[in-house]
Design a protein around this motif. Structure first.
Motif, PDB file in Angstrom:
ATOM      1  N   ALA A 156       0.728  -1.330   0.054  1.00  5.85           N
ATOM      2  CA  ALA A 156      -0.086  -0.060  -0.136  1.00  5.85           C
ATOM      3  C   ALA A 156       0.876   1.327   0.022  1.00  5.85           C
ATOM      4  N   SER A 157       1.984   1.334   0.780  1.00  2.80           N
ATOM      5  CA  SER A 157       2.782   2.294   0.697  1.00  2.80           C
ATOM      6  C   SER A 157       3.351   2.857  -0.653  1.00  2.80           C
ATOM      7  N   VAL A 158       3.911   1.721  -1.362  1.00  4.12           N
ATOM      8  CA  VAL A 158       4.427   1.802  -2.616  1.00  4.12           C
ATOM      9  C   VAL A 158       3.245   2.524  -3.710  1.00  4.12           C
ATOM     10  N   LEU A 159       2.195   1.986  -3.531  1.00  6.29           N
ATOM     11  CA  LEU A 159       0.992   2.365  -4.425  1.00  6.29           C
ATOM     12  C   LEU A 159       0.614   3.686  -4.044  1.00  6.29           C
ATOM     13  N   TYR A 160       0.555   4.248  -2.786  1.00  4.52           N
ATOM     14  CA  TYR A 160       0.266   5.524  -2.171  1.00  4.52           C
ATOM     15  C   TYR A 160       1.069   6.363  -2.685  1.00  4.52           C
ATOM     16  N   ASP A 161       2.520   6.106  -2.708  1.00  5.36           N
ATOM     17  CA  ASP A 161       3.443   7.100  -3.014  1.00  5.36           C
ATOM     18  C   ASP A 161       3.346   7.334  -4.473  1.00  5.36           C
ATOM     19  N   ALA A 162       3.010   6.399  -5.263  1.00  3.63           N
ATOM     20  CA  ALA A 162       2.851   6.488  -6.680  1.00  3.63           C
ATOM     21  C   ALA A 162       1.728   7.287  -7.192  1.00  3.63           C
TER      22      ALA A 162
ATOM     23  N   PRO B 105       5.652  22.235  -4.262  1.00  7.09           N
ATOM     24  CA  PRO B 105       5.949  20.812  -3.968  1.00  7.09           C
ATOM     25  C   PRO B 105       6.946  20.884  -2.600  1.00  7.09           C
ATOM     26  N   ARG B 106       6.607  19.971  -1.937  1.00  3.33           N
ATOM     27  CA  ARG B 106       7.039  19.627  -0.630  1.00  3.33           C
ATOM     28  C   ARG B 106       7.727  18.555  -0.436  1.00  3.33           C
ATOM     29  N   GLY B 107       7.947  17.411  -1.375  1.00  2.00           N
ATOM     30  CA  GLY B 107       8.371  16.205  -1.014  1.00  2.00           C
ATOM     31  C   GLY B 107       7.486  15.297  -0.946  1.00  2.00           C
ATOM     32  N   GLY B 108       6.347  15.400  -1.148  1.00  4.33           N
ATOM     33  CA  GLY B 108       5.342  14.500  -1.069  1.00  4.33           C
ATOM     34  C   GLY B 108       3.630  15.137  -0.868  1.00  4.33           C
ATOM     35  N   ALA B 109       2.690  14.200  -0.951  1.00  9.01           N
ATOM     36  CA  ALA B 109       1.439  14.840  -1.081  1.00  9.01           C
ATOM     37  C   ALA B 109       1.159  15.498   0.204  1.00  9.01           C
ATOM     38  N   TYR B 110       0.178  16.374   0.388  1.00  9.03           N
ATOM     39  CA  TYR B 110      -0.204  16.952   1.479  1.00  9.03           C
ATOM     40  C   TYR B 110      -1.485  17.779   1.220  1.00  9.03           C
ATOM     41  N   VAL B 111      -2.302  17.739   2.146  1.00 14.45           N
ATOM     42  CA  VAL B 111      -3.795  18.572   2.230  1.00 14.45           C
ATOM     43  C   VAL B 111      -3.455  19.977   1.948  1.00 14.45           C
TER      44      VAL B 111
ATOM     45  N   THR C 266      -7.374  16.889  -1.061  1.00 12.42           N
ATOM     46  CA  THR C 266      -8.195  17.126   0.121  1.00 12.42           C
ATOM     47  C   THR C 266      -8.138  15.957   1.174  1.00 12.42           C
ATOM     48  N   VAL C 267      -7.365  14.797   0.715  1.00 12.79           N
ATOM     49  CA  VAL C 267      -7.039  13.661   1.764  1.00 12.79           C
ATOM     50  C   VAL C 267      -5.895  13.409   1.334  1.00 12.79           C
ATOM     51  N   ALA C 268      -4.916  13.189   2.280  1.00 16.36           N
ATOM     52  CA  ALA C 268      -3.369  12.550   2.009  1.00 16.36           C
ATOM     53  C   ALA C 268      -3.155  11.841   3.175  1.00 16.36           C
ATOM     54  N   ASP C 269      -3.659  10.413   3.141  1.00 18.91           N
ATOM     55  CA  ASP C 269      -3.373   9.783   4.234  1.00 18.91           C
ATOM     56  C   ASP C 269      -2.485   8.355   3.869  1.00 18.91           C
ATOM     57  N   PRO C 270      -1.284   8.727   4.099  1.00 16.51           N
ATOM     58  CA  PRO C 270      -0.263   7.612   3.591  1.00 16.51           C
ATOM     59  C   PRO C 270      -0.825   6.118   3.683  1.00 16.51           C
ATOM     60  N   SER C 271      -0.825   5.548   2.552  1.00 11.97           N
ATOM     61  CA  SER C 271      -0.927   4.001   2.649  1.00 11.97           C
ATOM     62  C   SER C 271      -2.473   3.680   2.794  1.00 11.97           C
ATOM     63  N   LYS C 272      -3.192   4.699   3.021  1.00  7.64           N
ATOM     64  CA  LYS C 272      -4.585   4.520   3.230  1.00  7.64           C
ATOM     65  C   LYS C 272      -5.614   5.123   2.156  1.00  7.64           C
ATOM     66  N   ALA C 273      -5.280   6.577   1.869  1.00 10.95           N
ATOM     67  CA  ALA C 273      -6.366   7.202   1.065  1.00 10.95           C
ATOM     68  C   ALA C 273      -5.667   8.462   0.425  1.00 10.95           C
ATOM     69  N   PHE C 274      -6.066   8.652  -0.761  1.00 10.46           N
ATOM     70  CA  PHE C 274      -5.696  10.122  -1.392  1.00 10.46           C
ATOM     71  C   PHE C 274      -6.693  10.529  -2.261  1.00 10.46           C
ATOM     72  N   GLU C 275      -7.209  11.684  -2.052  1.00  6.12           N
ATOM     73  CA  GLU C 275      -8.076  12.289  -2.850  1.00  6.12           C
ATOM     74  C   GLU C 275      -7.749  13.826  -3.152  1.00  6.12           C
TER      75      GLU C 275
ATOM     76  N   ASP D  42      -8.295   4.469  -2.562  1.00  9.59           N
ATOM     77  CA  ASP D  42      -8.183   3.915  -1.257  1.00  9.59           C
ATOM     78  C   ASP D  42      -7.491   2.789  -1.401  1.00  9.59           C
ATOM     79  N   PHE D  43      -6.810   2.370  -0.368  1.00  7.15           N
ATOM     80  CA  PHE D  43      -5.591   1.195  -0.411  1.00  7.15           C
ATOM     81  C   PHE D  43      -5.888   0.386   0.811  1.00  7.15           C
ATOM     82  N   GLU D  44      -5.955  -0.936   0.430  1.00  8.64           N
ATOM     83  CA  GLU D  44      -6.463  -1.810   1.373  1.00  8.64           C
ATOM     84  C   GLU D  44      -5.619  -3.053   1.318  1.00  8.64           C
ATOM     85  N   PRO D  45      -4.685  -3.584   2.391  1.00  5.83           N
ATOM     86  CA  PRO D  45      -3.896  -4.809   2.307  1.00  5.83           C
ATOM     87  C   PRO D  45      -4.859  -5.866   2.287  1.00  5.83           C
TER      88      PRO D  45
END
Length: 164
Positions: A17-23, A45-51, A73-82, A105-108
């Motif tokens: 999930a962490s790899v897919l979230y980062d991508a 840019p700040r080195g990663g996604a952020y709300v 609006t959502v940047a929850d590493p390994s869980k959700a990006f919106e 959404d990312f679910e192991p």
């Protein structure tokens, strides 16, 4: 005809999930998976996604190109990006107004991570009849939910293939 405001699909991808979230949370890489998006430019840019992160997406459908402006609006590493698309234009995102929200959404799960992609139509103030006609014109005869179902399936298949 009742308007459909949200469509989604899921696929299991052979990656953490962490790899897919980062991508996926890097909008500059979205062109690698999406059938319409060509990538994006992050405005601060700040080195990663952020709300609150804002980016301009470059898109293409056939010979037509356009730019969208979106905010995360959502940047929850390994869980959700919106992110929410709120401006659009041919050469710059100058026409402001609610457009769409995209969520991942990312679910192991056994065998990797279940990735769910969801498109939500934020054009709630548009009259149904106008939306129906507009959608059919810009998608070659489909409604946006029908069109986005196909795009989501292609995006998820491309993601799955990339990590096979």
């Amino acid at each position: 005809m009742n308007r459909e405001f949200s469509v989604s699909d899921s696929v299991v991808v052979n990656a953490d999930a962490s790899v897919l979230y980062d991508a996926i949370s890097d909008p500059t890489k979205m062109g690698s998976w999406s059938p319409e998006n060509l990538g994006a430019v992050v405005l601060d840019p700040r080195g990663g996604a952020y709300v609150g992160m804002t980016f301009d997406g470059h898109n293409k459908r056939g010979r037509v190109r356009w730019i969208t402006r979106s905010t995360v609006t959502v940047a929850d590493p390994s869980k959700a990006f919106e992110f929410r698309v709120y401006a659009i234009g041919a050469k710059s995102p100058r026409f402001k107004g609610a457009n769409a929200t995209w969520r991942y959404d990312f679910e192991p799960v056994p065998g990797g991570t279940k990735v769910t992609e969801t498109w939500t139509d934020d054009r709630r103030k548009w009259p149904d009849a106008l939306t129906f006609v507009f959608d059919k014109i810009v998608t070659s005869g489909r409604t946006f939910p029908q069109f986005q179902r196909r795009n989501i399936a292609k995006t998820l298949a491309n993601l799955q293939k990339h990590y096979a």
